[in-house]
Enzyme design. Structure first.
Site, PDB file in Angstrom:
ATOM      1  N   SER A   1       0.853  -1.208   0.000  1.00 27.92           N
ATOM      2  CA  SER A   1       0.000   0.000   0.000  1.00 27.92           C
ATOM      3  C   SER A   1       0.875   1.240   0.000  1.00 27.92           C
ATOM      4  O   SER A   1       0.663   2.172  -0.786  1.00 27.92           O
ATOM      5  CB  SER A   1      -0.926   0.034   1.226  1.00 27.92           C
ATOM      6  OG  SER A   1      -1.831  -1.030   1.187  1.00 27.92           O
TER       7      SER A   1
ATOM      8  N   ASN B   1      -5.658  -9.833  -7.308  1.00 24.87           N
ATOM      9  CA  ASN B   1      -5.877 -10.473  -6.018  1.00 24.87           C
ATOM     10  C   ASN B   1      -7.189 -11.245  -5.935  1.00 24.87           C
ATOM     11  O   ASN B   1      -7.317 -12.184  -5.169  1.00 24.87           O
ATOM     12  CB  ASN B   1      -5.803  -9.426  -4.894  1.00 24.87           C
ATOM     13  CG  ASN B   1      -6.499  -8.140  -5.236  1.00 24.87           C
ATOM     14  OD1 ASN B   1      -6.201  -7.511  -6.249  1.00 24.87           O
ATOM     15  ND2 ASN B   1      -7.450  -7.736  -4.420  1.00 24.87           N
TER      16      ASN B   1
ATOM     17  N   GLN C   1       0.604  -9.940  -5.529  1.00 21.93           N
ATOM     18  CA  GLN C   1       0.028 -11.290  -5.549  1.00 21.93           C
ATOM     19  C   GLN C   1       0.860 -12.264  -6.376  1.00 21.93           C
ATOM     20  O   GLN C   1       0.632 -13.476  -6.304  1.00 21.93           O
ATOM     21  CB  GLN C   1      -1.404 -11.249  -6.091  1.00 21.93           C
ATOM     22  CG  GLN C   1      -2.383 -10.556  -5.185  1.00 21.93           C
ATOM     23  CD  GLN C   1      -2.655 -11.325  -3.883  1.00 21.93           C
ATOM     24  OE1 GLN C   1      -2.327 -12.503  -3.755  1.00 21.93           O
ATOM     25  NE2 GLN C   1      -3.271 -10.652  -2.925  1.00 21.93           N
TER      26      GLN C   1
ATOM     27  N   SER D   1       4.479  -6.959  -0.891  1.00 21.87           N
ATOM     28  CA  SER D   1       4.362  -7.096   0.568  1.00 21.87           C
ATOM     29  C   SER D   1       4.831  -8.477   0.990  1.00 21.87           C
ATOM     30  O   SER D   1       4.440  -9.476   0.379  1.00 21.87           O
ATOM     31  CB  SER D   1       2.882  -6.965   0.999  1.00 21.87           C
ATOM     32  OG  SER D   1       2.525  -5.637   1.190  1.00 21.87           O
ATOM     33  N   ALA D   2       5.600  -8.536   2.074  1.00 24.27           N
ATOM     34  CA  ALA D   2       6.155  -9.823   2.523  1.00 24.27           C
ATOM     35  C   ALA D   2       5.097 -10.828   2.947  1.00 24.27           C
ATOM     36  O   ALA D   2       5.256 -12.037   2.748  1.00 24.27           O
ATOM     37  CB  ALA D   2       7.112  -9.575   3.688  1.00 24.27           C
ATOM     38  N   HIS D   3       3.975 -10.339   3.520  1.00 22.60           N
ATOM     39  CA  HIS D   3       3.015 -11.290   4.104  1.00 22.60           C
ATOM     40  C   HIS D   3       2.223 -12.086   3.070  1.00 22.60           C
ATOM     41  O   HIS D   3       1.473 -12.985   3.422  1.00 22.60           O
ATOM     42  CB  HIS D   3       2.068 -10.572   5.073  1.00 22.60           C
ATOM     43  CG  HIS D   3       1.075  -9.657   4.430  1.00 22.60           C
ATOM     44  ND1 HIS D   3      -0.241 -10.010   4.246  1.00 22.60           N
ATOM     45  CD2 HIS D   3       1.197  -8.403   3.942  1.00 22.60           C
ATOM     46  CE1 HIS D   3      -0.878  -8.996   3.687  1.00 22.60           C
ATOM     47  NE2 HIS D   3      -0.029  -8.012   3.488  1.00 22.60           N
TER      48      HIS D   3
ATOM     49  N   THR E   1      12.464   4.179  11.812  1.00 21.30           N
ATOM     50  CA  THR E   1      13.413   3.183  12.337  1.00 21.30           C
ATOM     51  C   THR E   1      13.163   1.839  11.673  1.00 21.30           C
ATOM     52  O   THR E   1      12.018   1.412  11.540  1.00 21.30           O
ATOM     53  CB  THR E   1      13.235   3.062  13.867  1.00 21.30           C
ATOM     54  OG1 THR E   1      13.446   4.351  14.428  1.00 21.30           O
ATOM     55  CG2 THR E   1      14.218   2.055  14.464  1.00 21.30           C
TER      56      THR E   1
ATOM     57  N   CYS F   1     -10.094  -7.012   1.542  1.00 23.62           N
ATOM     58  CA  CYS F   1      -9.996  -5.597   1.871  1.00 23.62           C
ATOM     59  C   CYS F   1     -11.382  -4.958   1.809  1.00 23.62           C
ATOM     60  O   CYS F   1     -11.615  -3.912   2.367  1.00 23.62           O
ATOM     61  CB  CYS F   1      -9.064  -4.895   0.886  1.00 23.62           C
ATOM     62  SG  CYS F   1      -7.582  -5.833   0.583  1.00 23.62           S
TER      63      CYS F   1
HETATM   64  N1  PMP Z   1      -1.771  -4.878  -3.910  1.00 26.84           N
HETATM   65  C1  PMP Z   1      -2.369  -6.069  -3.997  1.00 26.84           C
HETATM   66  C2  PMP Z   1      -2.573  -6.671  -5.349  1.00 26.84           C
HETATM   67  C3  PMP Z   1      -2.802  -6.732  -2.858  1.00 26.84           C
HETATM   68  O1  PMP Z   1      -3.414  -7.903  -2.969  1.00 26.84           O
HETATM   69  C4  PMP Z   1      -2.598  -6.119  -1.593  1.00 26.84           C
HETATM   70  C5  PMP Z   1      -3.054  -6.794  -0.315  1.00 26.84           C
HETATM   71  N2  PMP Z   1      -4.368  -7.269  -0.350  1.00 26.84           N
HETATM   72  C6  PMP Z   1      -1.961  -4.875  -1.546  1.00 26.84           C
HETATM   73  C7  PMP Z   1      -1.560  -4.289  -2.732  1.00 26.84           C
HETATM   74  C8  PMP Z   1      -1.719  -4.158  -0.270  1.00 26.84           C
HETATM   75  O2  PMP Z   1      -0.836  -4.847   0.559  1.00 26.84           O
HETATM   76  P1  PMP Z   1      -0.633  -4.386   2.054  1.00 26.84           P
HETATM   77  O3  PMP Z   1      -1.991  -4.438   2.704  1.00 26.84           O
HETATM   78  O4  PMP Z   1       0.305  -5.403   2.638  1.00 26.84           O
HETATM   79  O5  PMP Z   1      -0.082  -3.023   2.048  1.00 26.84           O
END
Ligand code: PMP
Length: 385
Positions: free
Chosen positions: A73, A153, A181, A201-203, A239, A327
């Site tokens: 994001s 996504n 994704q 994003s790492a997660h 940080t 989301c």
């Molecule tokens: N871009 C895409 C295509 C995503 O699927 C997501 C997470 N759903 C994001 C951006 C945003 O990631 P984050 O919430 O980790 O910032």
């Protein structure tokens, strides 16, 4: 509850055991501030640089082109803010993106329009693929940035990023892709696609939450979005979350090592699920492009059954899935991604996204195939439609 099955890996993934171990170790031992000059700081900085190298190998770029952020994001917002700044400096007049981007871009577009910035959104076809002809028509030398996501996504539909990048550059525009994704599921290469910016994003690939990457090509314009300290050569203040960044690096290494097997295993499970659903449940619509699709994503509409009701009934049976995008949970609006692909409102309302990941098994798929048909049958029986 006899069994639990997590099939919402596009919302987030479990940290891989190797990542959990690395994060725990970094958190307890290497707690120094990575910007400090003393030995504690230098040890922490070494972990950050180790992660930078792993990320650069995964996405094929140079380590110095990697900036750590809080996630995709923030990376997306940073790129659009760079484009805004270029427009304000008179370097062009427009941004071009699509109608199916993640909300971190769609909402940024709405905000930028309110600020007087011109943004054009290219439509997609019935399979959710960007209409290349429309993109060509919309392009001009006044476009500063083209931003198209790698894989969606909700539907998993993959775009022709290399080709789109070539078009963007032909008009002198910068090219960004949100690869959040796609990372770890398909080969993603900043070099091969000649990208100027990339977000992730790492997660989403078994790393920690709240940490991500913004790749920016060596000579691409850059404007700081989070101002403050001199971290990341002044590109992103705050940080360092050393443990999370180190975990991201380990996740990147694992993703690179296992990408081929991961792809094939996810695709096989996805196909087992898709054919099982089509065989056992009448009248279903599989959404998105089936040929160019992220391997673990399956989005299906069940006419005369509400997505939210399906989700809740599956949840009662221990199965976690999503309606449209996680989301968007909390709103009963149909998915804008499916509507953009031309799906009618009722079908968009009855859509469920199954997203498989590294820790799913064939038994998980078979359990879903056992639970889902009676759930749909029951909901259709009580449907007033
Ligand atoms: N871009 C895409 C295509 C995503 O699927 C997501 C997470 N759903 C994001 C951006 C945003 O990631 P984050 O919430 O980790 O910032």
């Amino acid at each position: 509850m006899s069994r639990t099955v997590y099939m919402d890996n596009n919302a987030t993934t479990m940290m891989a055991p190797e990542v959990q171990k690395a994060v725990a170790q970094a958190q307890s031992v290497t707690y120094g501030n990575a910007s400090s000059m003393h030995s504690f700081g230098r040890e922490a900085a070494a972990l950050v640089e180790d992660a930078r190298k792993s990320v650069s190998q995964l996405i094929e770029c140079r380590p110095e082109e990697v900036t750590f952020t809080s996630g995709a994001s923030e990376s997306n917002n940073t790129v659009f803010s760079i484009a805004r700044s270029l427009i304000e400096k008179g370097r062009g007049k427009r941004i071009v993106t699509t109608t199916i981007e993640h909300p971190s871009i769609i909402e940024t577009v709405k905000y930028l329009r309110k600020c007087g910035i011109n943004v054009d959104q290219v439509p997609v076809d019935g399979e959710g693929r960007v209409r290349i002809g429309e993109l060509e028509k919309i392009m001009g030398n006044d476009v500063v940035l083209v931003s198209v996501m790698t894989g969606n996504n909700e539907t998993g539909t993959i775009q022709e990023i290399g080709q789109i990048s070539e078009i963007a550059h032909r008009y002198g525009a910068l090219m960004h892709t949100d690869a959040t994704q796609a990372i770890g599921k398909i080969e993603v290469s900043c070099k091969q696609w000649n990208l100027d910016y990339l977000s992730c994003s790492a997660h989403k690939f078994y790393g920690p939450k709240g940490v991500g990457v913004l790749y920016s090509k060596k000579d691409a314009p850059f404007e700081t979005y989070v101002h403050g300290g001199e971290q990341e050569h002044g590109r992103r203040a705050g940080t360092y979350n050393t443990a999370a960044i180190y975990g991201l690096g380990v996740a990147a290494r694992l993703a690179k090592e296992g990408i081929k097997e991961e792809h094939d295993r996810l695709w096989a499970m996805r196909e087992r699920l898709r054919t099982g659903i089509v065989k056992s449940i009448p009248d279903v619509v599989v959404n998105g492009c089936q040929e160019h699709c992220l391997p673990g994503t399956l989005d299906v509409s069940f006419p005369s059954a509400e997505g939210e009701s399906i989700l809740l009934m599956l949840d009662m049976a221990g199965i976690a899935v999503s309606t449209g995008s996680a989301c968007a949970t909390g709103s009963l609006e149909p998915s804008y991604v499916l509507l953009a692909g031309g799906l009618d409102v009722e079908l968009a309302h009855g859509s469920i996204r199954f997203s498989l990941g590294r820790f799913n098994t064939e038994e998980d798929v078979d359990y879903v195939l056992e639970v889902l048909p009676p759930v749909i049958k029951k909901l259709r029986e009580i449907s007033t439609r």
